[in-house]
Write an enzyme that holds these catalytic residues in place. Structure first.
Site, PDB file in Angstrom:
ATOM      1  N   ASP A  14      -6.406 -66.633   5.290  1.00  0.00           N
ATOM      2  CA  ASP A  14      -5.161 -67.327   6.130  1.00  0.00           C
ATOM      3  C   ASP A  14      -5.648 -66.363   6.530  1.00  0.00           C
ATOM      4  O   ASP A  14      -6.176 -64.647   6.214  1.00  0.00           O
ATOM      5  CB  ASP A  14      -4.775 -67.487   4.621  1.00  0.00           C
ATOM      6  N   ASP A  16      -2.645 -65.818   9.655  1.00  0.00           N
ATOM      7  CA  ASP A  16      -1.119 -65.362   9.569  1.00  0.00           C
ATOM      8  C   ASP A  16      -0.823 -65.124   8.212  1.00  0.00           C
ATOM      9  O   ASP A  16      -0.515 -66.194   7.967  1.00  0.00           O
ATOM     10  CB  ASP A  16      -0.571 -66.265  10.703  1.00  0.00           C
ATOM     11  N   ASP A  22       2.874 -62.273  10.948  1.00  0.00           N
ATOM     12  CA  ASP A  22       2.766 -63.234  11.787  1.00  0.00           C
ATOM     13  C   ASP A  22       3.881 -63.769  11.993  1.00  0.00           C
ATOM     14  O   ASP A  22       4.835 -62.917  12.422  1.00  0.00           O
ATOM     15  CB  ASP A  22       3.206 -64.714   9.842  1.00  0.00           C
ATOM     16  N   ARG A  63       0.183 -78.478  20.207  1.00  0.00           N
ATOM     17  CA  ARG A  63       2.025 -78.433  20.850  1.00  0.00           C
ATOM     18  C   ARG A  63       1.915 -77.211  22.412  1.00  0.00           C
ATOM     19  O   ARG A  63       2.690 -77.572  22.853  1.00  0.00           O
ATOM     20  CB  ARG A  63       2.386 -77.015  20.337  1.00  0.00           C
ATOM     21  N   CYS A  91      -8.249 -74.591  13.148  1.00  0.00           N
ATOM     22  CA  CYS A  91      -7.816 -76.228  13.667  1.00  0.00           C
ATOM     23  C   CYS A  91      -6.395 -76.181  14.021  1.00  0.00           C
ATOM     24  O   CYS A  91      -5.690 -74.882  14.369  1.00  0.00           O
ATOM     25  CB  CYS A  91      -7.749 -76.710  12.209  1.00  0.00           C
ATOM     26  N   CYS A 101      -9.376 -81.139   9.065  1.00  0.00           N
ATOM     27  CA  CYS A 101      -9.325 -80.262   9.023  1.00  0.00           C
ATOM     28  C   CYS A 101      -8.510 -79.281   8.500  1.00  0.00           C
ATOM     29  O   CYS A 101      -8.046 -77.753   8.270  1.00  0.00           O
ATOM     30  CB  CYS A 101     -10.242 -79.413  10.460  1.00  0.00           C
TER      31      CYS A 101
END
Length: 200
Positions: A14, A16, A22, A63, A91, A101
């Site tokens: 992964d 973040d 993050d 977004r 994604c 995904c």
């Protein structure tokens, strides 16, 4: 916590909260800060001939908070500071887009594994939240949770394998399960309730 015979072919991280600190919906490469031990962990895997990749949800694109170009620029900076990575899977969809995904769906894990010519069972996914672990499980891969302050206690309790940091996680991949490296917890069947429900 390696697969049988320690034949891990790829580790998928992964981004973040796992590789870098993050910054929600980050579109600024200057804000990329690797977590402690990230570069060393990735380099150690590469030294052992294990492919490395990144699988990352970036719903800020859906977004309208960041662009695809922003994501690419941030990813390039991560690659410069920590990589190089053999594969990137991103994604850009939102939680309600119904894509296959977005973690905890397995699509990115399966695609990234294919890109490095590895079967899911020969891959390990390293992440900081339950969605990462669920994506690994649904894909048929192995998962190691590296918790941080965003990780819910129930996610840590549910994870089959937990490591305190990235270097410990990578050593568990290379050396197999050791009590002070990775904790094996109870196996569980993923449910809809495992979804992290965070704005990622």
């Amino acid at each position: 916590m390696s697969p049988a015979g320690n034949r891990v072919k790829a580790v998928l991280f992964d981004r973040d909260g796992t590789l870098v600190h993050d910054v929600p919906h980050n579109g600024d490469p200057d804000l990329v800060r690797p977590v402690e031990g990230a570069r060393e962990a990735v380099a150690l895997l590469r030294e052992h001939g294990i492919s490395v990749g990144v699988v990352t949800n970036q719903s800020g694109v859906a977004r309208g908070l960041i662009s695809d170009g922003d994501v690419r620029r941030v990813n390039r900076r991560v690659d410069e500071l920590i990589g190089p990575f053999d594969v990137w899977a991103v994604c850009p969809h939102g939680p309600d887009d119904g894509c296959h995904c977005r973690k905890p769906q397995p699509g990115m894990v399966l695609w990234a594994a294919g890109r490095v010519c590895a079967g899911p069972a020969d891959c390990v996914v390293v992440g900081d939240i339950g969605a990462d672990m669920e994506a690994a499980e649904r894909a048929g891969a192995h998962g190691i949770l590296v918790p941080n302050d965003r990780t819910r206690p129930e996610e840590t309790a549910a994870a089959a394998h937990v490591a305190p940091d990235l270097l410990t996680a990578v050593r568990a991949v290379l050396d197999g399960p050791v009590a002070d490296r990775a904790r094996r917890g109870p196996a569980r069947t993923p449910t809809a309730d495992d979804s992290p429900g965070r704005p990622v």
